[in-house]
Design a protein around this motif. Sequence first.
Motif, short mmCIF file in Angstrom:
data_model
loop_
_atom_site.label_atom_id
_atom_site.label_comp_id
_atom_site.label_asym_id
_atom_site.label_seq_id
_atom_site.Cartn_x
_atom_site.Cartn_y
_atom_site.Cartn_z
N PHE A 110 0.71 -1.08 -0.06
CA PHE A 110 -0.02 -0.03 -0.05
C PHE A 110 0.84 1.37 0.03
N PRO A 111 1.76 1.47 0.92
CA PRO A 111 2.55 2.73 0.90
C PRO A 111 3.42 2.84 -0.57
N PHE A 112 3.48 1.60 -1.11
CA PHE A 112 4.36 1.75 -2.63
C PHE A 112 3.37 2.19 -3.55
N ALA A 113 2.23 2.13 -3.43
CA ALA A 113 1.14 2.40 -4.33
C ALA A 113 1.16 4.02 -4.20
N ILE A 114 1.21 4.55 -3.01
CA ILE A 114 1.13 6.10 -2.54
C ILE A 114 2.44 6.50 -3.10
N GLU A 115 3.59 5.97 -3.19
CA GLU A 115 4.91 6.41 -3.48
C GLU A 115 4.93 6.61 -4.97
N GLY A 116 4.19 5.81 -5.77
CA GLY A 116 4.31 5.62 -7.19
C GLY A 116 3.54 6.92 -7.83
N LEU A 117 2.34 7.49 -7.04
CA LEU A 117 1.80 8.48 -7.44
C LEU A 117 2.70 9.85 -7.06
N PHE A 118 3.34 9.92 -6.11
CA PHE A 118 4.37 11.10 -5.91
C PHE A 118 5.34 10.96 -6.85
N PHE A 119 5.82 9.82 -7.22
CA PHE A 119 6.82 9.78 -8.15
C PHE A 119 6.44 10.47 -9.49
N PHE A 120 5.37 10.05 -10.14
CA PHE A 120 5.01 10.59 -11.28
C PHE A 120 4.62 12.08 -11.23
N LEU A 121 4.04 12.57 -10.19
CA LEU A 121 3.96 14.09 -9.73
C LEU A 121 5.29 14.68 -9.87
N GLU A 122 6.18 14.17 -9.33
CA GLU A 122 7.78 14.81 -9.11
C GLU A 122 8.17 14.86 -10.55
N ALA A 123 8.12 13.62 -11.48
CA ALA A 123 8.63 13.73 -12.89
C ALA A 123 7.73 14.65 -13.64
N ILE A 124 6.67 15.12 -13.46
CA ILE A 124 6.07 15.95 -14.28
C ILE A 124 6.34 17.31 -13.95
N PHE A 125 6.45 17.64 -12.64
CA PHE A 125 7.10 19.38 -12.26
C PHE A 125 8.32 19.42 -12.55
N VAL A 126 9.15 18.50 -12.45
CA VAL A 126 10.54 18.65 -12.76
C VAL A 126 10.74 19.01 -14.24
N ALA A 127 10.05 18.29 -15.15
CA ALA A 127 9.84 18.41 -16.42
C ALA A 127 9.63 20.02 -16.80
N ILE A 128 8.58 20.33 -16.21
CA ILE A 128 7.82 21.49 -16.46
C ILE A 128 8.93 22.87 -15.97
N TYR A 129 9.53 22.69 -14.67
CA TYR A 129 10.53 23.50 -13.97
C TYR A 129 11.63 23.85 -15.09
N ILE A 130 12.28 22.44 -15.79
CA ILE A 130 13.61 22.72 -16.42
C ILE A 130 13.15 23.24 -17.65
N TYR A 131 11.99 22.95 -18.47
CA TYR A 131 11.54 23.54 -19.56
C TYR A 131 11.13 25.07 -19.42
N GLY A 132 10.72 25.40 -18.18
CA GLY A 132 10.39 26.89 -17.83
C GLY A 132 11.11 27.89 -18.11
N TRP A 133 12.46 27.59 -17.85
CA TRP A 133 13.49 28.65 -17.95
C TRP A 133 13.33 29.73 -18.88
N ASP A 134 13.27 29.54 -20.05
CA ASP A 134 13.45 30.37 -21.00
C ASP A 134 12.10 30.62 -21.73
N ARG A 135 10.86 30.18 -20.96
CA ARG A 135 9.64 30.24 -21.67
C ARG A 135 8.59 30.64 -20.85
N MET A 136 8.78 30.65 -19.13
CA MET A 136 7.38 30.98 -18.51
C MET A 136 7.94 32.63 -17.84
N PRO A 137 6.91 33.34 -17.35
CA PRO A 137 6.81 34.34 -16.56
C PRO A 137 7.86 33.93 -15.27
#
Length: 478
Positions: A110-137
């Motif tokens: 059960f805790p690993f199912a929760i961990e998987g959700l956080f892992f994907f959430l982290e991956a999404i926002f890592v990509a957005i943050y890195i991508y956003g350096w030249d593109r976001m306000p």
Amino acid sequence: MTTPGTLLNLGSLSLTDPEQLLPAREQMAFTLGFHIILVPFGVALTTFMLIVHYRGLRKGDADALLLARRWSKVAAVLFAVGAITGTVLSFELGILWPGLMKNYGAAFGFPFAIEGLFFFLEAIFVAIYIYGWDRMPPWAHFWSGIPVPLASLGGTAAVIAANSWMNQPGGFTVTNGQVTSVQPGKVFFNDAFWLEFLHMFLAAYIVAGFVVAGVYAMGMLRGRRTRYHRLGFLTGFVVAAFALPVQMVVGDTIARYVFDKEPAKFATIEMLPRTDSHVAETLGGVLIDGRVRYGIKIPDLASVLADFRPSTTIKGLDAVPVEVRPTVAQTNIVHWAFDIMVGTSSFMLAVVVWFGWLWWRHRDKLAVSRWFLLAASLCALLSIACLESGWVVTEVGRQPWIVVGHLLTRDAVATHGNLWPFFSSVLALYLAVGTAAVWVLWSMKRRWEQQGDDMVSVPYGPEDGDDRHSASIEGTVS
């Protein structure tokens, strides 16, 4: 993505232990030991990144923005390595320990199912943050990074929940050896969760803080005494300096919790063969033929640490049934790991006190004291040694149980096939991944030293031609 496991057992296998037990333990020890080093950077380095990013936006600080941009790239590399090693650990649970997953997977998973959700959430926002350096306000970009350390912290909490559950299992019912009813809240927030989570949370900021500070301290020792290096050093070191004293208080509380709830582990930590009162704290030493030899004894201290009274009775290894008693090798490993953990923490605390004195009395000498910078650089390595030692105490100290009181490690391991080739392939994979990560980080460092790919215009960041690296070390970090 961290996965708890059973760590190295250097003791001889008994005749009843399956031949797969040693390679399974060796592999889990290696992969967990490798992966745990990456965890603090997912939690804490991304926090440091946002601290300097905020400073850069609020004060128009070009050095802070440059640090934030570069640290985000380092965090992305380490996240990728952590994703690979964490995935391997997840597969290992099923391949190496089928008895655990078959019998207790309904609760443990059960805790690993929760961990998987956080892992994907982290991956999404890592990509957005890195991508956003030249593109976001500016501020939109900053806020897009906030979920990254929060998701990493959530994932870490989930894995700590699984590991603490292995130490203090609860929230389930067993019928004929099978879990038949699970209470997810009690599994996740088990009796050991909060102390273990707080301990790992603080450890993350201590390790990442000292490693980041150590990198910039080494740069300053090599003559790069700029405001940029000073800011990088102070950001990491100050956070670690605040976390370390709190961590030592938490660790002391955990020691008494272990004394109360896990007496066998406490006896192993203290290397105590027989139940006794007025127990001395033994520094170093080895257990040979039922006697502790070559150690330095501090009278009554172990009893005082256990329950504040010299007369406190501590259960020894003789109080543990022979069939589930830790081996001599395990006892020596756990005891030495505990001593290393406490010893390295004490050294780092001394360096923190030194830092406080320099900051109070000789702030202008903070960055030119060669001995202090050498000590701060050494803290980077010692913090990692402290982290690894703490996990050895936790994992080996639980042996021979994989789920305390319910499932022995030897009963959880795979019983078919030769695990040594699997271990060899994992070693090769980790060697390749580790080498590639070091090469990428080294290449990035060389580029940055040559003022390479970061010298581009961003909506609010450093502009081309900024003289940021010529600032004197005497400049204040206001």
